[in-house]
Design a protein around this motif. Structure first.
Motif, PDB file in Angstrom:
ATOM      1  N   ASN A   1      27.230  39.236  85.369  1.00  0.00           N
ATOM      2  CA  ASN A   1      28.140  39.120  84.226  1.00  0.00           C
ATOM      3  C   ASN A   1      27.814  37.980  83.280  1.00  0.00           C
ATOM      4  O   ASN A   1      28.210  38.033  82.111  1.00  0.00           O
ATOM      5  CB  ASN A   1      29.583  38.968  84.722  1.00  0.00           C
ATOM      6  N   VAL A   2      27.127  36.953  83.748  1.00  0.00           N
ATOM      7  CA  VAL A   2      26.844  35.792  82.894  1.00  0.00           C
ATOM      8  C   VAL A   2      25.340  35.613  82.667  1.00  0.00           C
ATOM      9  O   VAL A   2      24.885  35.572  81.514  1.00  0.00           O
ATOM     10  CB  VAL A   2      27.451  34.501  83.484  1.00  0.00           C
ATOM     11  N   THR A   3      24.575  35.529  83.750  1.00  0.00           N
ATOM     12  CA  THR A   3      23.124  35.366  83.592  1.00  0.00           C
ATOM     13  C   THR A   3      22.541  36.494  82.752  1.00  0.00           C
ATOM     14  O   THR A   3      21.692  36.263  81.875  1.00  0.00           O
ATOM     15  CB  THR A   3      22.440  35.330  84.974  1.00  0.00           C
ATOM     16  N   ALA A   4      23.012  37.716  82.987  1.00  0.00           N
ATOM     17  CA  ALA A   4      22.518  38.870  82.231  1.00  0.00           C
ATOM     18  C   ALA A   4      22.753  38.702  80.736  1.00  0.00           C
ATOM     19  O   ALA A   4      21.863  38.975  79.917  1.00  0.00           O
ATOM     20  CB  ALA A   4      23.191  40.149  82.734  1.00  0.00           C
ATOM     21  N   ILE A   5      23.944  38.254  80.350  1.00  0.00           N
ATOM     22  CA  ILE A   5      24.235  38.127  78.923  1.00  0.00           C
ATOM     23  C   ILE A   5      23.432  36.986  78.309  1.00  0.00           C
ATOM     24  O   ILE A   5      23.068  37.031  77.128  1.00  0.00           O
ATOM     25  CB  ILE A   5      25.757  37.982  78.662  1.00  0.00           C
ATOM     26  N   GLU A   6      23.103  35.966  79.102  1.00  0.00           N
ATOM     27  CA  GLU A   6      22.223  34.904  78.599  1.00  0.00           C
ATOM     28  C   GLU A   6      20.862  35.484  78.217  1.00  0.00           C
ATOM     29  O   GLU A   6      20.311  35.159  77.145  1.00  0.00           O
ATOM     30  CB  GLU A   6      22.066  33.806  79.649  1.00  0.00           C
ATOM     31  N   HIS A   7      20.335  36.350  79.069  1.00  0.00           N
ATOM     32  CA  HIS A   7      19.044  36.983  78.776  1.00  0.00           C
ATOM     33  C   HIS A   7      19.149  37.881  77.539  1.00  0.00           C
ATOM     34  O   HIS A   7      18.249  37.892  76.680  1.00  0.00           O
ATOM     35  CB  HIS A   7      18.571  37.817  79.965  1.00  0.00           C
ATOM     36  N   LEU A   8      20.224  38.643  77.452  1.00  0.00           N
ATOM     37  CA  LEU A   8      20.382  39.571  76.329  1.00  0.00           C
ATOM     38  C   LEU A   8      20.575  38.832  75.003  1.00  0.00           C
ATOM     39  O   LEU A   8      20.001  39.224  73.978  1.00  0.00           O
ATOM     40  CB  LEU A   8      21.568  40.512  76.582  1.00  0.00           C
ATOM     41  N   VAL A   9      21.381  37.782  75.015  1.00  0.00           N
ATOM     42  CA  VAL A   9      21.591  36.995  73.790  1.00  0.00           C
ATOM     43  C   VAL A   9      20.266  36.399  73.313  1.00  0.00           C
ATOM     44  O   VAL A   9      19.940  36.434  72.112  1.00  0.00           O
ATOM     45  CB  VAL A   9      22.644  35.895  74.031  1.00  0.00           C
ATOM     46  N   GLU A  10      19.488  35.864  74.248  1.00  0.00           N
ATOM     47  CA  GLU A  10      18.195  35.281  73.892  1.00  0.00           C
ATOM     48  C   GLU A  10      17.289  36.320  73.219  1.00  0.00           C
ATOM     49  O   GLU A  10      16.712  36.064  72.148  1.00  0.00           O
ATOM     50  CB  GLU A  10      17.519  34.726  75.150  1.00  0.00           C
ATOM     51  N   ALA A  11      17.184  37.497  73.838  1.00  0.00           N
ATOM     52  CA  ALA A  11      16.301  38.532  73.292  1.00  0.00           C
ATOM     53  C   ALA A  11      16.843  39.104  71.982  1.00  0.00           C
ATOM     54  O   ALA A  11      16.078  39.360  71.040  1.00  0.00           O
ATOM     55  CB  ALA A  11      16.117  39.650  74.319  1.00  0.00           C
ATOM     56  N   CYS A  12      18.162  39.301  71.901  1.00  0.00           N
ATOM     57  CA  CYS A  12      18.751  39.852  70.676  1.00  0.00           C
ATOM     58  C   CYS A  12      18.604  38.890  69.505  1.00  0.00           C
ATOM     59  O   CYS A  12      18.368  39.307  68.360  1.00  0.00           O
ATOM     60  CB  CYS A  12      20.226  40.185  70.903  1.00  0.00           C
ATOM     61  N   THR A  13      18.737  37.595  69.772  1.00  0.00           N
ATOM     62  CA  THR A  13      18.560  36.608  68.711  1.00  0.00           C
ATOM     63  C   THR A  13      17.119  36.600  68.218  1.00  0.00           C
ATOM     64  O   THR A  13      16.859  36.602  67.009  1.00  0.00           O
ATOM     65  CB  THR A  13      18.953  35.206  69.230  1.00  0.00           C
TER      66      THR A  13
ATOM     67  N   ALA B   1      28.236  31.605  71.222  1.00  0.00           N
ATOM     68  CA  ALA B   1      27.283  30.550  70.867  1.00  0.00           C
ATOM     69  C   ALA B   1      25.990  31.104  70.281  1.00  0.00           C
ATOM     70  O   ALA B   1      25.132  30.337  69.824  1.00  0.00           O
ATOM     71  CB  ALA B   1      26.970  29.708  72.110  1.00  0.00           C
ATOM     72  N   SER B   2      25.861  32.413  70.251  1.00  0.00           N
ATOM     73  CA  SER B   2      24.645  33.040  69.739  1.00  0.00           C
ATOM     74  C   SER B   2      24.471  32.769  68.252  1.00  0.00           C
ATOM     75  O   SER B   2      25.439  32.734  67.484  1.00  0.00           O
ATOM     76  CB  SER B   2      24.706  34.556  69.985  1.00  0.00           C
ATOM     77  N   LEU B   3      23.231  32.626  67.839  1.00  0.00           N
ATOM     78  CA  LEU B   3      22.921  32.448  66.423  1.00  0.00           C
ATOM     79  C   LEU B   3      22.714  33.787  65.720  1.00  0.00           C
ATOM     80  O   LEU B   3      22.550  33.826  64.497  1.00  0.00           O
ATOM     81  CB  LEU B   3      21.660  31.584  66.267  1.00  0.00           C
TER      82      LEU B   3
ATOM     83  N   THR C   1      31.605  42.062  63.261  1.00  0.00           N
ATOM     84  CA  THR C   1      31.368  40.794  63.936  1.00  0.00           C
ATOM     85  C   THR C   1      32.714  40.177  64.297  1.00  0.00           C
ATOM     86  O   THR C   1      33.725  40.426  63.648  1.00  0.00           O
ATOM     87  CB  THR C   1      30.572  39.817  63.053  1.00  0.00           C
ATOM     88  N   GLY C   2      32.710  39.368  65.358  1.00  0.00           N
ATOM     89  CA  GLY C   2      33.947  38.736  65.810  1.00  0.00           C
ATOM     90  C   GLY C   2      34.508  39.432  67.028  1.00  0.00           C
ATOM     91  O   GLY C   2      33.831  40.222  67.691  1.00  0.00           O
TER      92      GLY C   2
ATOM     93  N   ALA D   1      33.166  33.253  80.618  1.00  0.00           N
ATOM     94  CA  ALA D   1      31.905  32.522  80.451  1.00  0.00           C
ATOM     95  C   ALA D   1      30.912  33.348  79.637  1.00  0.00           C
ATOM     96  O   ALA D   1      30.192  32.817  78.774  1.00  0.00           O
ATOM     97  CB  ALA D   1      31.310  32.172  81.816  1.00  0.00           C
ATOM     98  N   ALA D   2      30.878  34.657  79.886  1.00  0.00           N
ATOM     99  CA  ALA D   2      29.993  35.545  79.119  1.00  0.00           C
ATOM    100  C   ALA D   2      30.379  35.550  77.641  1.00  0.00           C
ATOM    101  O   ALA D   2      29.511  35.534  76.761  1.00  0.00           O
ATOM    102  CB  ALA D   2      30.045  36.955  79.700  1.00  0.00           C
ATOM    103  N   GLU D   3      31.685  35.572  77.370  1.00  0.00           N
ATOM    104  CA  GLU D   3      32.135  35.513  75.973  1.00  0.00           C
ATOM    105  C   GLU D   3      31.644  34.236  75.296  1.00  0.00           C
ATOM    106  O   GLU D   3      31.210  34.256  74.137  1.00  0.00           O
ATOM    107  CB  GLU D   3      33.660  35.580  75.897  1.00  0.00           C
TER     108      GLU D   3
END
Length: 301
Positions: free
Chosen positions: A93-105, A152-154, A220-221, A145-147
């Motif tokens: 639920n959290v580590t996965a979204i960190e990876h996805l946010v990084e790649a999507c950014t 924090a994503s750019l 967005t939002g 935490a995932a939210e």
């Protein structure tokens, strides 16, 4: 639009596949950690295996597929399992979204992340998007935490929170309140249903529609996407019994304290969905309409 969908084998994922594969100007990339459960139903579905907890795999798939939008529905959602297996829950639920946010950014992909009413304490409801979170179990803590990671994503992002999703899906092990009540009462089985929790139950098809509306409008939002009626589970069970003309005397209302569960549940949540109605054009089914749809789908199987 090129839409990459995580969790395509899940309840929401399957509803999104059914909805998006027929949309003009949409190329759908379905992904899931396990084998494609929908291969026999949609032989032409483009499917890519993806474990979202694997950073290298996430980077590789998003770089190769170049989606414009990513709908992230994959998650560990069994609340008690999350309480008992916290490390696994955090990974999914959290580590996965960190990876996805990084790649999507990095690849300028619009990320749409599905969250939950369980980020709230249950002290009040129904809730607007501005309500203050305060989770009472580990699942809720992981989703909050995932939210925070998404916020924090750019890059471009939207968070769609939802409540008590119900529906039917192919090769899906978990039941839902409508079919559980119906099947129990048909079998003459007495059931106990809590009457001190309040929710705005959400038809899976409606949540899928909300995800599609958010993607199509590049929203967005934060948006609350749920049904528009506030019920206790006991009240839902009575409606199911009425719809199928079954014996309501078999239903006993109880307090949540009478159940022994590893994870505490928030008592009162439910959502105010005016923002999604206004900005996205979101219009959910009523609960009775949802019961009718499930019955129609169940009869067709």
């Amino acid at each position: 639009m090129r839409i990459l969908l995580t969790g395509s084998n899940g309840l929401l994922g399957q509803k999104l596949v059914a909805l998006l594969r027929n949309q003009p100007d949409v190329t759908l990339i379905a992904t899931s950690r396990g084998p494609n459960k929908l291969a026999n139903i949609y032989p032409d579905l483009y499917f890519v295996p993806l474990d979202v907890t694997d950073r290298a795999q996430v980077q590789r798939v998003i770089a190769a597929e170049r989606p414009t939008h990513l709908l992230h529905t994959a998650a560990m959602t069994n609340v008690d399992e999350c309480e008992l297996n916290q490390e696994q829950c955090w990974q999914q639920n959290v580590t996965a979204i960190e990876h996805l946010v990084e790649a999507c950014t990095e690849h300028q992909v619009h990320l749409i992340h599905v969250s939950t009413d369980f980020i709230f304490s249950g002290e009040e409801g129904p809730l607007t998007e501005e309500a203050e979170p305060g989770p009472v179990n580990f699942y809720g803590k992981s989703k909050l935490a995932a939210e925070h990671v998404v916020q924090a994503s750019l890059g471009a992002w939207a968070i769609l929170r939802t409540v008590l999703v119900y529906g039917t899906a192919h090769d899906y092990g978990r039941t839902n309140i409508v079919l559980w009540v119906r099947d129990s009462l048909r079998a003459g089985k007495a059931i106990s249903v809590v009457d001190d929790q309040l929710r705005t139950p959400t038809l899976a098809e409606d949540l899928a529609q909300g995800c599609w509306l958010a993607a199509r409008r590049n929203a967005t939002g934060i948006y609350h996407i749920s049904g528009n009626e506030l019920f206790t589970p006991y009240q839902m069970a009575l409606q199911v019994a009425d719809y199928f003309q079954l014996d309501k005397s078999l239903i006993t209302k109880v307090d949540a304290s009478s159940f022994s569960q590893p994870a505490k549940r928030p008592l009162r949540t439910g959502f105010i969905i005016e923002k999604a109605q206004r900005d996205l054009g979101f219009q959910p089914h009523s609960f009775v309409q949802g019961i009718a749809l499930l019955q129609q789908q169940n009869a067709a199987e």
